[in-house]
Design a protein around this motif. Structure first.
Motif, PDB file in Angstrom:
ATOM      1  N   LYS A 112     -17.660 -20.462  49.989  1.00 31.23           N
ATOM      2  CA  LYS A 112     -16.890 -21.412  50.873  1.00 31.23           C
ATOM      3  C   LYS A 112     -17.037 -20.710  52.324  1.00 31.23           C
ATOM      4  O   LYS A 112     -17.298 -21.158  53.207  1.00 31.23           O
ATOM      5  N   LEU A 113     -17.007 -19.242  52.389  1.00 29.68           N
ATOM      6  CA  LEU A 113     -16.945 -18.534  53.610  1.00 29.68           C
ATOM      7  C   LEU A 113     -18.464 -18.822  54.142  1.00 29.68           C
ATOM      8  O   LEU A 113     -18.589 -19.184  55.494  1.00 29.68           O
ATOM      9  N   ILE A 114     -19.344 -18.695  53.320  1.00 29.82           N
ATOM     10  CA  ILE A 114     -21.030 -18.807  53.941  1.00 29.82           C
ATOM     11  C   ILE A 114     -20.975 -20.303  54.285  1.00 29.82           C
ATOM     12  O   ILE A 114     -21.819 -20.428  55.522  1.00 29.82           O
ATOM     13  N   PHE A 115     -20.552 -21.306  53.629  1.00 29.75           N
ATOM     14  CA  PHE A 115     -20.610 -22.531  54.038  1.00 29.75           C
ATOM     15  C   PHE A 115     -20.136 -22.941  55.418  1.00 29.75           C
ATOM     16  O   PHE A 115     -20.558 -23.428  56.291  1.00 29.75           O
ATOM     17  N   GLU A 116     -18.769 -22.337  55.772  1.00 27.99           N
ATOM     18  CA  GLU A 116     -18.098 -22.470  56.731  1.00 27.99           C
ATOM     19  C   GLU A 116     -18.764 -21.580  57.890  1.00 27.99           C
ATOM     20  O   GLU A 116     -18.852 -22.304  59.029  1.00 27.99           O
ATOM     21  N   ALA A 117     -19.341 -20.346  57.645  1.00 33.08           N
ATOM     22  CA  ALA A 117     -19.900 -19.715  59.060  1.00 33.08           C
ATOM     23  C   ALA A 117     -21.173 -20.367  59.177  1.00 33.08           C
ATOM     24  O   ALA A 117     -21.709 -20.231  60.448  1.00 33.08           O
ATOM     25  N   ASP A 118     -21.869 -20.896  58.155  1.00 37.69           N
ATOM     26  CA  ASP A 118     -23.112 -21.892  58.468  1.00 37.69           C
ATOM     27  C   ASP A 118     -24.244 -20.697  59.084  1.00 37.69           C
ATOM     28  O   ASP A 118     -24.951 -21.111  59.910  1.00 37.69           O
ATOM     29  N   SER A 119     -24.293 -19.473  58.374  1.00 42.55           N
ATOM     30  CA  SER A 119     -25.273 -18.597  59.090  1.00 42.55           C
ATOM     31  C   SER A 119     -26.390 -18.183  58.070  1.00 42.55           C
ATOM     32  O   SER A 119     -26.043 -17.948  56.802  1.00 42.55           O
ATOM     33  N   LEU A 120     -27.461 -18.373  58.416  1.00 40.21           N
ATOM     34  CA  LEU A 120     -28.768 -18.205  57.279  1.00 40.21           C
ATOM     35  C   LEU A 120     -28.660 -16.901  56.928  1.00 40.21           C
ATOM     36  O   LEU A 120     -28.944 -16.292  55.804  1.00 40.21           O
ATOM     37  N   TRP A 121     -28.228 -15.842  57.731  1.00 40.33           N
ATOM     38  CA  TRP A 121     -28.392 -14.494  57.665  1.00 40.33           C
ATOM     39  C   TRP A 121     -27.183 -14.070  56.273  1.00 40.33           C
ATOM     40  O   TRP A 121     -27.553 -13.103  55.461  1.00 40.33           O
ATOM     41  N   LEU A 122     -26.354 -14.707  56.522  1.00 43.21           N
ATOM     42  CA  LEU A 122     -25.293 -14.430  55.476  1.00 43.21           C
ATOM     43  C   LEU A 122     -25.951 -14.996  54.143  1.00 43.21           C
ATOM     44  O   LEU A 122     -25.520 -14.511  53.067  1.00 43.21           O
ATOM     45  N   LEU A 170     -26.493 -12.790  50.664  1.00 42.60           N
ATOM     46  CA  LEU A 170     -26.006 -13.226  49.536  1.00 42.60           C
ATOM     47  C   LEU A 170     -27.068 -13.220  48.379  1.00 42.60           C
ATOM     48  O   LEU A 170     -26.925 -12.807  47.121  1.00 42.60           O
ATOM     49  N   LEU A 171     -28.351 -13.847  48.677  1.00 45.72           N
ATOM     50  CA  LEU A 171     -29.481 -13.966  47.701  1.00 45.72           C
ATOM     51  C   LEU A 171     -29.886 -12.662  47.422  1.00 45.72           C
ATOM     52  O   LEU A 171     -30.125 -12.240  46.375  1.00 45.72           O
ATOM     53  N   ALA A 172     -29.831 -11.635  48.397  1.00 43.41           N
ATOM     54  CA  ALA A 172     -30.376 -10.367  48.189  1.00 43.41           C
ATOM     55  C   ALA A 172     -29.436  -9.423  47.026  1.00 43.41           C
ATOM     56  O   ALA A 172     -29.820  -8.885  46.542  1.00 43.41           O
ATOM     57  N   VAL A 173     -28.086  -9.709  47.286  1.00 41.98           N
ATOM     58  CA  VAL A 173     -27.263  -9.275  46.504  1.00 41.98           C
ATOM     59  C   VAL A 173     -27.572  -9.654  45.085  1.00 41.98           C
ATOM     60  O   VAL A 173     -27.537  -8.899  43.916  1.00 41.98           O
ATOM     61  N   PHE A 205     -35.828 -29.551  50.520  1.00 46.23           N
ATOM     62  CA  PHE A 205     -34.535 -29.168  50.742  1.00 46.23           C
ATOM     63  C   PHE A 205     -34.273 -28.818  52.446  1.00 46.23           C
ATOM     64  O   PHE A 205     -35.371 -28.209  52.667  1.00 46.23           O
ATOM     65  N   GLU A 206     -33.193 -29.046  53.117  1.00 49.32           N
ATOM     66  CA  GLU A 206     -33.029 -28.304  54.168  1.00 49.32           C
ATOM     67  C   GLU A 206     -32.746 -27.005  54.224  1.00 49.32           C
ATOM     68  O   GLU A 206     -31.903 -26.685  53.332  1.00 49.32           O
ATOM     69  N   PRO A 207     -33.254 -26.057  55.283  1.00 41.85           N
ATOM     70  CA  PRO A 207     -32.923 -24.844  54.952  1.00 41.85           C
ATOM     71  C   PRO A 207     -31.305 -24.592  55.479  1.00 41.85           C
ATOM     72  O   PRO A 207     -31.176 -23.903  56.573  1.00 41.85           O
ATOM     73  N   THR A 208     -30.512 -25.013  54.781  1.00 39.05           N
ATOM     74  CA  THR A 208     -28.812 -24.548  55.237  1.00 39.05           C
ATOM     75  C   THR A 208     -28.353 -24.116  53.813  1.00 39.05           C
ATOM     76  O   THR A 208     -28.989 -24.230  52.642  1.00 39.05           O
ATOM     77  N   ALA A 209     -27.109 -23.538  54.286  1.00 30.41           N
ATOM     78  CA  ALA A 209     -26.546 -22.661  52.957  1.00 30.41           C
ATOM     79  C   ALA A 209     -26.196 -23.702  52.012  1.00 30.41           C
ATOM     80  O   ALA A 209     -26.335 -23.231  50.614  1.00 30.41           O
ATOM     81  N   ARG A 210     -25.735 -25.137  52.142  1.00 32.84           N
ATOM     82  CA  ARG A 210     -25.569 -25.915  51.095  1.00 32.84           C
ATOM     83  C   ARG A 210     -26.523 -25.867  50.031  1.00 32.84           C
ATOM     84  O   ARG A 210     -26.147 -26.129  48.932  1.00 32.84           O
ATOM     85  N   TYR A 211     -27.712 -26.030  50.466  1.00 32.75           N
ATOM     86  CA  TYR A 211     -28.994 -25.968  49.574  1.00 32.75           C
ATOM     87  C   TYR A 211     -29.397 -24.455  49.099  1.00 32.75           C
ATOM     88  O   TYR A 211     -29.748 -24.170  47.889  1.00 32.75           O
ATOM     89  N   LEU A 212     -29.757 -23.677  49.786  1.00 35.66           N
ATOM     90  CA  LEU A 212     -30.178 -22.532  49.575  1.00 35.66           C
ATOM     91  C   LEU A 212     -29.331 -21.547  48.679  1.00 35.66           C
ATOM     92  O   LEU A 212     -29.789 -21.016  47.743  1.00 35.66           O
ATOM     93  N   VAL A 213     -27.968 -21.697  48.798  1.00 35.91           N
ATOM     94  CA  VAL A 213     -27.239 -20.874  47.972  1.00 35.91           C
ATOM     95  C   VAL A 213     -27.132 -21.312  46.611  1.00 35.91           C
ATOM     96  O   VAL A 213     -27.681 -20.565  45.395  1.00 35.91           O
TER      97      VAL A 213
END
Lengths: 218, 257
Positions: free
Chosen positions: B55-65, B69-72, B116-124
């Motif tokens: 939820k936080l990552i979607f709201e922040a809309d930052s690819l770094w985040l 998350l993927l690295a974790v 897919f678009e390179p957005t959090a909604r798809y990538l996560v």
């Protein structure tokens, strides 16, 4: 000298398998004898660099083993293990694999004959051979590389008496036909006497005797 | 896309089925009640936590985040898979590299191909599935590799004794390990839709999407997963087999427990 071992030690777990072993092995046929657990098989593995000692030095034809490229050394100093361990496929595909590694043209019939197998075995499936036949296929596979030295680990221990005699006859024949040295591990003093000109006797990881076979009490 | 809303009460009601599972285990002496309890609590805590994180990552809309998350996920995936492939020496690094490469290559390709678009909604969510499946496949592959290398010690040494390289001597066993890592997904992909409905499709149908969209998304994911498990299995086995050998092309001494 073919091999010179100087103060060679090797520990596995808390067991001292070889304990400051020093010995020389001349060209020709050498039998390494001793009770089980004396370190005979380990000694062979060191000569072909399947393992390295923890301490001490080993030289092959006057040059430390470490100065040889391990893969090239293994094609020259060929180890045939105690139990057959062939690749899936036919006898010929095994021979071709080994010859290919050594960059040699394969004459399968010739190698099989030297190992005492009929050339008709070339097309046979490895999995369908008897243990004695597989052992001969192992020998033929080693010979397909044209090695200068054969290291044989108890080549007849898994075989019955008749097959053992046949393999011994093959080895004697091999020495007459090829310029090849043999280092043979055996727990059987009689076999050592039949096949060796030189003997190294191990006990508890040390060489307690080494010399021409006539001079050593077995 | 329509969405559905579920209340905590509805989630609580589904616990009846957990109780049923525990009761069956108790009745049949399957001795799984404790594990069922742990699984229920862990799934609740883990999913709730990841839900808030997403939820936080979607709201922040930052690819770094997203990358963080993927690295974790890659790190935890490698740590989890490590415990399933204990017979392979130093198994952590091959797993880490395998999961990272599988994740990066698969996500990179689906984005580059415009799937897919390179957005959090798809990538996560897609990244999670890709890394999770890559983890399972590489754990299975390396578990098999460990068994093969230990059971086939005599054959491998006999091949080394001919002057074969470690790579040549290990090749048949590496091949079998890779195959066993990939086969489960290949088989389940063959039967998908016949014997079971995959999760994404179920989720989309429940959320009110059209069956066509649900099927298309599911197909994309299945194909992406096939790619990712192949990459993960290949990289994991290709790196891990080396750990069985010394630089002098000798098979290391291993405890065969």
């Amino acid at each position: 000298m073919l091999f010179e071992l100087n103060e060679v030690s090797l520990t596995r777990g808390d067991r001292r398998v070889l304990d400051s072993l020093s010995a020389t092995i001349p060209p020709g046929a050498t039998a390494v004898v001793g009770p089980s657990g004396a370190g005979k098989s380990t000694l062979l593995r060191l000569l072909n660099r399947l393992a390295d000692p923890d301490a001490g030095t080993i030289a092959y034809r006057g040059k430390p083993l470490g100065e040889y490229e391990p893969l090239a050394l293994r094609r020259q100093v060929s180890l045939v293990p105690q139990l057959p361990a062939l690749l899936e496929g036919t006898v010929e595909s095994n021979l071709a694999y080994a010859a290919g590694l050594a960059g040699k043209e394969l004459d399968a019939g010739h190698c099989l004959r030297l190992a005492g197998l009929d050339p008709a075995f070339a097309g046979r499936d490895i999995a369908k051979l008897s243990v004695g036949e597989q052992q001969r296929a192992m020998l033929a596979r080693a010979l397909s590389q044209g090695p200068a030295v054969l290291l044989l680990d108890e080549p007849t221990s898994a075989l019955d008496h008749a097959t053992r005699d046949a393999i011994e006859a093959t080895l004697a024949e091999l020495r007459r036909e090829l310029e090849i040295s043999i280092v043979l591990v055996s727990h059987d003093p009689e076999q050592a006497r039949r096949l060796g000109d030189w003997v190294v006797r191990l006990e508890k990881g040390r060489a307690i005797e080494a010399g021409p076979i006539e001079g050593v009490a077995l | 896309m329509t969405s559905i809303h579920l209340s905590p009460g509805q989630v609580a009601a589904s616990l009846v089925l957990v109780a049923l599972a525990a009761a069956i285990s108790f009745w049949q002496k399957a001795d799984l009640e404790r594990d069922i309890g742990i699984a229920t609590v862990r799934s609740f805590v883990q999913l709730t936590a990841i839900g808030y994180a997403i939820k936080l990552i979607f709201e922040a809309d930052s690819l770094w985040l997203v990358f963080a998350l993927l690295a974790v996920m890659v790190l935890f995936g490698a740590l989890t898979a490590r415990s399933r492939a204990k017979k392979v020496p130093d198994v952590f690094w091959p797993l880490l590299v395998a999961l990272a490469l599988a994740g990066a290559t698969t996500l990179g390709l689906v984005v580059a191909l415009g799937v897919f678009e390179p957005t959090a909604r798809y990538l996560v969510p897609v990244g999670g599935m890709v890394i999770g499946n890559a983890m399972t496949a590489s754990a299975v592959a390396l578990n098999r590799l460990g068994d093969e290398m230990i059971d086939s010690r005599a054959k491998i040494e006999a091949t080394l004794a001919l002057g074969a390289t470690a790579q040549e001597a290990a090749a048949p066993f590496v091949r079998r390990a890779l195959r066993s890592g990939m086969i489960t997904l290949v088989d389940s992909t063959k039967t998908t839709g016949l014997i079971f409905f995959p999760g994404t499709m179920v989720g989309m149908l429940l959320a009110g999407a059209s069956p066509t969209d649900a099927v298309r998304l599911q197909l994309i994911l299945l194909y992406a997963l096939l790619g990712s498990v192949a990459i993960a299995g290949l990289v994991a086995t290709a790196l891990a087999y080396r750990n069985f050998f010394t630089p002098a092309q000798q098979l290391r001494e291993l405890e065969s427990n």
